[in-house]
Scaffold this active site. Structure first.
Site, short mmCIF file in Angstrom:
data_model
loop_
_atom_site.label_atom_id
_atom_site.label_comp_id
_atom_site.label_asym_id
_atom_site.label_seq_id
_atom_site.Cartn_x
_atom_site.Cartn_y
_atom_site.Cartn_z
N TYR B 222 -22.57 42.71 9.32
CA TYR B 222 -22.85 42.40 10.17
C TYR B 222 -23.95 43.60 11.17
CZ TYR B 222 -21.62 42.29 15.95
OH TYR B 222 -20.79 42.83 16.79
N ASP B 307 -12.45 45.07 9.36
CA ASP B 307 -11.96 43.96 10.51
C ASP B 307 -11.53 42.71 10.26
OD1 ASP B 307 -15.25 43.53 12.24
OD2 ASP B 307 -13.27 42.80 12.50
N ILE B 309 -11.87 39.61 11.73
CA ILE B 309 -11.90 38.97 13.55
C ILE B 309 -11.67 37.82 12.55
CG2 ILE B 309 -14.54 39.03 13.47
CD1 ILE B 309 -13.73 39.81 16.11
N LYS B 345 -13.22 35.09 17.62
CA LYS B 345 -13.82 34.32 17.32
C LYS B 345 -12.41 33.01 16.69
CE LYS B 345 -17.09 37.53 16.44
NZ LYS B 345 -18.43 37.09 17.31
#
Lengths: 437, 509
Positions: B222, B307, B309, B345
């Protein structure tokens, strides 16, 4: 300063183990005592009364009334999706406009604020830290007049690596900054090989509860120009002055001098709704800068500390309501003034003098006559006594880096009138007992 | 003549009768002089009000000495920090340039059919109708004060625990557990809530690493990590390259190699940063791989940040395994494991700023708790979320519908690309697909990829994220987020890509 912790397995960073957050100081230790034994008018009348938290609870009813009468602030109608998706670090335009208007109103409409110069942060704590990251490199210094808000040690120094060099102020002139004190502080920083990047003032002052005089503001601005450094003015209590005409914002000084670039490019104002509007839980702070590069950098960095779009929407509605803001500012001021008078009178009757204040949610009390010895140790001993025997949590001047021992900050707006009455009774009794010894 | 009218005004104004008639004249004359001398080119300056007073006069006499000061003082502009200088530079990453362009000229099927179609932002817009409906039916009650204790305004106005209220932590624990298939339970006391996952990652980084240390990060990753992990912390990100031949799955040997190379040049590695589900590829880490990673971390004595998410955005029937599940079930040293999560998200609420650090390390939690004062979640938002997350029936419905809709969009979009001869990597999660557009590149390499990206953005008017912005070692891959689209927009996207592809095929001869 890093302290080594025995890590049997995996290590942490220096930031994580350092004590720069300052939470081991008496300022915070008192809060702990309060948390463990909080006063309650009904269920715990011998508990500790919290007088160390500068929170404004005197005008909640006005906020409640607004929310009751304006459900559209709490709901979105058709705009929900856009709001829920909105994470632009520019912030909601309507909210920035409303903040600019509110800041103008507090200053009696005497200066204009441009909404495009407002950078939003989750609280003034974040605003102060962010500005420090933007204005100074690690190892540089900021000059801060003493006594100052204990949280600055953490907010300005912890993650930024910047140092605070105190500008020593004295009771002989009501702790006002002098030209001599500014020069001394600057020289002291130089002698430690520190690059001074700016001066940070709080106006009205915390913990003094006093607005800075016009001539002092001009003196500080001239100093900043002369040394080519920044001037940050934390005006978080600007709406909490007892008489509106007594507060002079640095923005007014700039305006009076014609907004000269050489002056404006170094001036930045920090503001928040935590004190004036009594909404610390909402986490709303701003950096207002006259310097375009600072605005750009601060805005991008604000990605780490954005305000919920829901909150921005709610406050945009509330603060655009002229009737509400006008009435709130006026009523809040009146109530704070009354509280201040109550506590100052109550303390005077008990034989305690305060610095003659005109703003804020607290008084700066002089308890130096009570010290066993006129030292920091003596002050801390007295603080401990007041915490454990009188069961009041007040903030010792040493936590605020005051150079003279014996001064204490006492908050009066974070409790009901009845609780304030109880606190004053306890103080009266305590003073009475001391006299008899 | 000109003086008579203002003179009257002054005498009747705030100055009052005290000033008589001569003094106002003199003061007004000086005022005119002052204004002439200090008329700033800046349109924001408003001249002082004409109510003359002694104070103005005093200021006027100080004017000349101050202008000396200024001319002597600052010819050099005041400096800002090096960090600020580098941050203020115009964005040169295609990731951000694309986002800006798309927001300046946003596509709208009706109002702006030639606008830029946004496929570069991993936002989920597929289930807003459900959330909107919930808000309509429940919002008033959830926000208004009830009799139960601190739900009135004073309950949300006052200072809250800066790392989040216990109510929200409990609600988040329940939600996360459900999202991750109920296989693991989360302890509210091990959570630190932050204003979004962005500060969560940065805060963790501040806790685990010093300036100059490094984290190993599998690529492609990302683009925001370069900002979140590096800007203010001074930490370095070391890419661990993953390849198409492995479907971009991480290998321990690549990790080992990167670790050794970095250590050789004297940089201390503090941990591995994983994204699981992966962004931008969208694949999942298997239980075995997670175990291997934990062994590796133990061997090198480093941390793991996971992470997670996108854990609630799984559309295939593959099982998501959280690292929390693995440390629970096996005998691993938990103190090195930290999870980042958020609601941007999985619940489509990026504007509300809700993120968290979940850690098994008490020292990290203690430090992180103190650091969250710089990025706390707004209280009214915490209250709203407690309501919505506690509505079990709604959450179940939302998650089931969300999964279905993401899968539908994914299938349509990927099929559309396949129709153009563009293959996507195998993925089972996320709000995007990872597409191989190397056939459309004119010269194979990063330059060629960027040239294609530019044409796609400015000519075809689609914003997708090039692999180079994600540090992908193989050119030609692009991340396409499809959850910001309506079904009807997919053919439009495909048509635009086809047009561009045809033009390029024709020009190639």
């Amino acid at each position: 300063m890093a302290i080594e912790i025995e890590q049997p397995s995996v290590g942490l960073s220096r930031v994580a183990v350092s004590k720069t957050h300052g939470e081991d100081s008496p300022y915070f230790a008192g809060w702990k005592a309060y948390d463990e034994n909080p006063y309650d008018g009904e269920s715990n009348r011998s508990g500790v009364i919290q007088m160390g938290l500068a929170e404004n609870q005197v005008s909640f009813d006005l906020l409640e009334k607004y929310l009751e009468e304006h459900p559209e602030a709490s709901c979105w109608g058709p705009g929900f999706k856009e709001n829920a998706l909105f994470q632009d670090y520019h912030g909601l335009k309507s909210f920035r406009q409303a903040m600019a208007n509110f800041m103008e109103k507090i200053r009696g409409g005497s200066v204009k604020f441009d909404p495009n110069r407002i950078v939003l942060t989750a609280g003034a704590t974040a605003a102060n830290e962010l500005l420090t990251f933007v204005l100074a490199n690690p190892g540089d210094a900021l000059l801060v007049p003493t006594p100052y808000y204990p949280g600055f040690d953490r907010d300005l120094m912890w993650r930024t690596g910047v140092k605070i060099v105190p500008i020593h102020c004295e009771s002989s002139n009501n702790f006002q900054v002098t030209a001599g004190a500014l020069e001394s502080a600057y020289e002291h920083a130089e002698s430690m090989n520190l690059n001074v990047r700016g001066v940070l003032i709080t106006n009205p002052s915390n913990p003094l509860g006093l607005t800075i005089q016009r001539c002092t503001l001009e003196l500080i601005l001239d100093f900043a120009v002369r040394k080519n450094v920044h001037l940050v003015s934390d005006e978080i209590y600007s709406g909490s002055t007892f008489s509106p005409s007594e507060f002079i914002s640095i923005a007014e000084i700039l305006r009076d001098r014609g907004y000269i670039k050489a002056e404006t490019e170094r001036v930045h104002i920090v503001y928040s709704l935590s004190k004036d509007l009594g909404l610390p839980g909402f986490r709303v702070g701003t950096v207002y800068s006259y310097n375009d590069s600072v605005v750009t950098a601060a805005r991008r960095m604000s990605s780490f500390t954005l305000i919920s779009s829901q909150t921005q929407h709610l406050l945009a509605c509330m603060l655009s309501n002229e009737e509400f803001t006008g009435n709130y500012i006026k009523t809040n001021r009146e109530r704070l003034t009354k509280r201040h008078e109550t506590i100052v009178e109550g303390l005077r009757i008990a034989g305690i003098e305060c610095l003659k204040g005109n703003a804020g949610l607290f008084c700066w009390m002089n308890l130096s006559p009570l010290l066993a010895e006129p030292t920091r140790g003596g002050e801390l001993a007295l603080w401990k006594t007041i915490l454990t025997e009188v069961r009041l949590n007040i903030s010792p001047g040493s936590s605020c880096h005051c150079s003279e021992p014996g001064w204490f900050r006492v908050c009066f707006a974070n409790m009901s009138e009845q609780t304030l009455g109880v606190a004053l009774e306890r103080i009266h009794k305590f003073m009475g007992q001391r006299k008899n010894h | 003549m000109r003086l008579v009218v203002p003179l009257q005004g002054v005498v009747q104004g705030r100055g009052g009768l005290i000033f008589g008639s001569l003094i106002p004249c003199a003061l007004f004359y000086f005022l005119q002089l002052y204004l002439k001398r200090h008329r700033s080119p800046n349109s924001r300056s408003n001249p002082p009000s004409p109510s003359a007073s002694a104070q103005n006069l005093a200021e006027l006499t100080r004017t000349s000495s101050r202008s000396n000061l200024l001319s002597r003082g600052s010819i050099v502009p005041v400096l800002i920090s090096s960090l600020a200088t580098s941050i203020s530079k115009p964005n040169d990453s295609p990731y951000y340039i694309g986002l800006d362009k798309a927001s300046e000229d946003p596509y709208d099927r009706i109002d702006n059919p030639d606008g830029v179609i946004q496929l570069g932002l991993s936002e989920n817009r597929l289930c807003f109708d459900l959330i909107e409906k919930w808000m309509l039916e429940n919002l008033k009650d959830s926000m208004r004060g009830r009799e139960e204790g601190d739900l009135s305004i004073s309950g949300i106005a006052s200072y809250q625990p800066l790392d989040g209220t216990m109510e929200l932590k409990m609600a988040m624990a329940g939600f996360m557990s459900r999202v991750m298939g109920g296989a693991v339970s989360f302890e509210p006391s091990q959570m630190v809530l932050t204003a979004g996952a962005t500060p969560a990652i940065e805060t963790l980084c501040f806790c685990l690493a010093d300036h100059g240390n490094a984290f190993l990060v599998p690529t492609p990753y990302y683009p925001g990590f370069d900002r979140d992990m590096k800007w203010r912390t001074g930490v370095e990100l070391i890419p661990v390259h993953c390849r198409n031949t492995d479907n971009f799955m991480l290998s321990i040997s690549a990790l080992n190699q990167a670790f050794n190379q970095t250590r050789k040049r004297g940089t201390k590695i503090r941990g591995i940063l994983l994204s699981n589900p992966a962004n931008p590829v969208g694949n999942l880490l298997s239980r075995e791989m997670l175990c291997d990673l934990l062994y590796f971390a133990r061997e090198k004595n480093i941390h793991i940040i996971s992470d997670e998410i996108f854990a609630g955005s799984i559309y295939e029937n593959e099982e998501f395994v959280s690292i929390a599940d693995v440390v629970d079930s096996e005998d691993f040293d938990k103190s090195r494991v930290h999870i980042v999560y958020g609601l941007s998200k999985d619940l489509s609420l990026p504007g509300f700023r809700v993120g968290m650090i979940y850690s098994f390390n008490e020292n990290v939690l203690a430090a992180a708790r103190k650091l969250t004062r710089f990025s706390s979640i707004s209280a009214p938002t915490q209250r709203l979320l407690v309501s919505i997350l506690s509505d079990a029936r709604f959450i179940e419905e939302y998650m089931a519908t969300n999964k279905k809709r993401i899968r539908n969009m994914h299938d349509l979009f990927v099929a559309g690309l396949e129709g153009l001869g563009i293959r996507c990597a195998d993925s089972s999660a996320g709000l995007y697909c990872w597409a191989d557009m190397s056939k459309l590149i004119l010269t194979y390499g990063e330059k060629g990829e960027l040239e294609l990206w530019e044409k796609l953005l400015h000519v075809a008017k689609i914003n997708i994220t090039p692999g180079s912005a994600c540090h992908c070692i193989e050119p030609g891959w692009f991340r396409c987020c499809f959850t910001t689209l309506d079904k009807e927009d997919i053919p439009v996207v495909m048509e635009r890509i086809r047009k561009l592809a045809d033009t390029r095929a024709a020009s190639r001869g």
